[in-house]
Structures are given as C-alpha cells and as structure tokens.
Design a protein around this motif. Structure first.
Motif, PDB file in Angstrom:
ATOM      1  N   LYS A  18       9.478   1.867   1.728  1.00 21.41           N
ATOM      2  CA  LYS A  18      10.373   2.246   0.638  1.00 21.41           C
ATOM      3  C   LYS A  18       9.952   3.616   0.111  1.00 21.41           C
ATOM      4  O   LYS A  18       8.817   3.810  -0.335  1.00 21.41           O
ATOM      5  N   VAL A  19      10.881   4.578   0.180  1.00 23.78           N
ATOM      6  CA  VAL A  19      10.654   5.918  -0.344  1.00 23.78           C
ATOM      7  C   VAL A  19      11.697   6.164  -1.424  1.00 23.78           C
ATOM      8  O   VAL A  19      12.892   6.252  -1.130  1.00 23.78           O
ATOM      9  N   GLN A  69       6.419   8.683  11.031  1.00 18.41           N
ATOM     10  CA  GLN A  69       5.464   7.586  11.141  1.00 18.41           C
ATOM     11  C   GLN A  69       4.482   7.685   9.977  1.00 18.41           C
ATOM     12  O   GLN A  69       4.552   8.626   9.170  1.00 18.41           O
ATOM     13  N   ILE A  70       3.530   6.745   9.911  1.00 18.36           N
ATOM     14  CA  ILE A  70       2.522   6.766   8.845  1.00 18.36           C
ATOM     15  C   ILE A  70       1.392   7.719   9.246  1.00 18.36           C
ATOM     16  O   ILE A  70       0.746   7.548  10.269  1.00 18.36           O
ATOM     17  N   LYS A  71       1.190   8.720   8.407  1.00 17.90           N
ATOM     18  CA  LYS A  71       0.076   9.656   8.624  1.00 17.90           C
ATOM     19  C   LYS A  71      -1.203   9.140   7.984  1.00 17.90           C
ATOM     20  O   LYS A  71      -2.291   9.234   8.555  1.00 17.90           O
ATOM     21  N   GLN A  82       0.824  -1.204   0.000  1.00 17.53           N
ATOM     22  CA  GLN A  82       0.000   0.000   0.000  1.00 17.53           C
ATOM     23  C   GLN A  82       0.865   1.264   0.000  1.00 17.53           C
ATOM     24  O   GLN A  82       1.918   1.316   0.614  1.00 17.53           O
ATOM     25  N   LYS A  83       0.380   2.286  -0.705  1.00 18.40           N
ATOM     26  CA  LYS A  83       1.026   3.594  -0.702  1.00 18.40           C
ATOM     27  C   LYS A  83       0.646   4.340   0.572  1.00 18.40           C
ATOM     28  O   LYS A  83      -0.506   4.278   1.016  1.00 18.40           O
ATOM     29  N   ARG A  88       6.367  12.813   2.956  1.00 15.09           N
ATOM     30  CA  ARG A  88       6.900  11.991   1.867  1.00 15.09           C
ATOM     31  C   ARG A  88       5.933  10.847   1.591  1.00 15.09           C
ATOM     32  O   ARG A  88       5.210  10.398   2.477  1.00 15.09           O
ATOM     33  N   ILE A  89       5.929  10.377   0.347  1.00 13.59           N
ATOM     34  CA  ILE A  89       5.070   9.266  -0.049  1.00 13.59           C
ATOM     35  C   ILE A  89       5.935   8.033  -0.275  1.00 13.59           C
ATOM     36  O   ILE A  89       6.984   8.111  -0.934  1.00 13.59           O
TER      37      ILE A  89
END
Length: 339
Positions: free
Chosen positions: A317-318, A332-334, A291-292, A299-300
C-alpha cells in the motif's frame, strides 16, 4: 533466579571467600546463573547487585548497540593480530553477551538494518554474522548451550582473515586469481588459530574451516559434501551469505531486499542446506506484514499481504494505492525499514 536472565550486573559478584565469580557489567546468561548457584549466592545478594538498565536499553538503538560491540570486537581482533592468541575471557564477558543481546531485538528488520556493514566491513561483518547465526539458531530451537556455542563460532568465523593483507581484503576491484586463492586460505588460517586456543571448542574451529563449504561439494577449502559439513558451519554459511549480500562492500553496494531473498532461494538448489534456508526465509516472511518498505522507485509503502507463491513480491500500500509486486515487475522492494 531466571528472572535475572538478560539483566546486567552493576557491581562484581563475589563468593563467600571474596573471590569475584562474575565481573561487573556481565549480561546474565544461563551459564552465569549456574555459576551463582554453584557458589551458593542466594537471590537476596543477586537482587542487590543486579540492575535492570531499562532507561539505558530504551535509549540505545540497535545500531548503537551494534556499534558498541563492533568497537569492542575491533580491539580484541587487534589483540589477536598482534599476539596471535585469542582473548577468550574478554570475548566471553564482553562480545558474546552483547551479540546475543542484539539478536534478541524484537523487530528483525530493524536488527538487519543495524548489522549491515557500512564502513569497516571486516569487523562489522564478524558481528553481523554472529548476530544472524544466533537468530537462525533460535529459530531452529537449539539448546541454550548450543546457541551460545553457535554465537561464538559465528562471531569468530572469519578470524583467519587477520592473516590476509588488508590491501587484498579491501581491494575495490575484482580480485585476481592469485589474490582470490590467498583470500580462500583464511578458512585454514582461522582453523589453525582456533584449534590451538585453550577455551575454544573444536567445533568453533571447525566452523572457521567449513563456512565456505557447500552442500554439493563445490565449496572450499576441502570441497566437502553435505554429510561432512557440521550443522553450525551450515548455519554460519547462510548468515555469512545473507549479511554479505545485504551490506556495502569495497567492490559492490548492498543488494536490494528482493534480490537477496531470490538469491537465497536459489541457494536451495545444491549450495545451501535447504531446511535451514527454508526456516530462515519463512521466519522473515511471516514477519513482513505491516512493515514499512522503500521500493526500487524510492516510494515508501507498507506491506499488507504476502503472496504465498512469491513472498518477496507482496501486496504494497502506497498512500491510497495498492501495488501487487508480483504483477508490477518494474518495481520491487529495495529495503525494509521496519515499523
């Protein structure tokens, strides 16, 4: 005839006496197939009346579907507010099948984004909780009959808020003690509305009453302990909390994904049913790889590995860089934005 499950009727279906047994645009569920069989409507006539709206479904996003059903629900809730009665038939024919259709969306992260409340929180929250409750019920492998009943209960869980002044519900700041006591009465109001409505099961009324009860007895309005709380009420409580934390509300913005997951985990300890929370989070985490995501530094990236000891902090992975969120505590994941 099971091949027609989930398909939408183009025209009314009538029996041999010319009586309409299923109205046009009904999305066919298990109970509808039983109706067709009881009226001895054979597969030929069903084929003529059923249309698989593939083009329509492909061109309609989950958010679009949610907006449509929220609009329907708002009209029906306005009817409840004005008349004091619940339009059961309209809910059964329009809202509940649509909520179940949304819950069947294959990408749960797109689904979660679609049901997040953004503007009209009250109505979007009702539909969001109905969808998420249905999803949890599927993961708990409830029967089709129980699943439909759960969808009904989740969608109507906050009906008692129609008796709370909108200026209190939508107050942008912190509620006073008196205002909070008033808001808490919505559980009793909802129970009273639903238990006296013909066609509404007592269990649906019970969910309206109990969805703020907690395993340790610290909830309201009755302070019930775990063994006195109905299973559906426990499921809706979890859906209610998850949706509320994930949505923008009058007095706070949506929490980032990692905070939602951590707070749900904290609910293991006394507040929420640990088994249901475990099933809910496990089904989310097992679908995260690939998942994105949007990180808290904007950053994505893409999730490539789940840390079994800290699922909300996976390997990301960025571009060509790999970031272990369990080690890099500053990011962290927003938000999970799906494939």
């Amino acid at each position: 005839m099971r091949q027609y499950l989930g398909k939408r009727l183009r025209n009314d279906v009538v029996n041999a006496f010319g009586v309409t047994v299923l109205p046009a645009r009904t999305v066919l569920l298990e109970e509808h197939l039983i109706v067709l069989e009881n009226h001895k409507i054979d597969s030929i006539s069903v084929i003529l009346d059923v249309v698989v709206e593939e083009k329509e479904q492909k061109s309609t996003t989950p958010r679009g579907l949610v907006n449509q059903v929220v609009t329907q629900a708002k009209l029906l809730y306005d009817t409840i507010h004005e008349s004091g009665t619940v339009p059961v038939n309209e809910l059964q024919e329009q809202v509940i099948p649509a909520v179940q259709q949304v819950a069947n969306h294959p990408n749960i992260f797109e689904l979660f984004e679609a049901v997040k409340a953004q503007d009209d929180y009250t109505y979007q929250h009702n539909i969001g909780v109905g969808v998420i409750s249905t999803l949890i019920g599927k993961w708990l492998e409830l029967s089709d009959e129980d699943l439909t009943a759960l969808t009904f209960a989740g969608t109507l869980h906050d009906v008692g808020k129609l008796k709370i002044p909108s200026e209190v519900l939508n107050k942008p700041g912190k509620l006073t003690e008196e205002e909070f006591d008033l808001v808490k009465k919505h559980a009793i109001y909802g129970y009273e509305i639903l238990k006296n409505t013909e066609g509404i099961s007592y269990r649906t009324a019970l969910v309206a009453l109990q969805h703020h009860e907690r395993e340790d007895g610290g909830g309201y309005p009755l302070g019930l302990m775990s063994d006195k709380i109905d299973l559906f009420s426990k499921i809706v409580a979890i859906a209610d909390i998850f949706h509320a934390m994930s949505s923008k509300r009058p007095y706070h913005d949506a929490l980032p994904f990692y905070q939602v997951v951590r707070q749900m985990k904290e609910g293991y300890f006394g507040k929420l049913d640990p088994h249901i929370v475990s099933v809910f989070l496990e089904n989310i985490m097992t679908k995260m790889v690939g998942q994105k995501v949007v990180l808290t530094d904007d950053r994505i990236g893409e999730i490539v590995f789940i840390n079994p000891h800290e699922e909300e902090a996976p390997l990301i992975k960025v571009d060509e860089q790999f970031i272990d969120l369990s080690s890099h505590r500053t990011v962290q994941i927003k938000q999970i934005i799906g494939l």
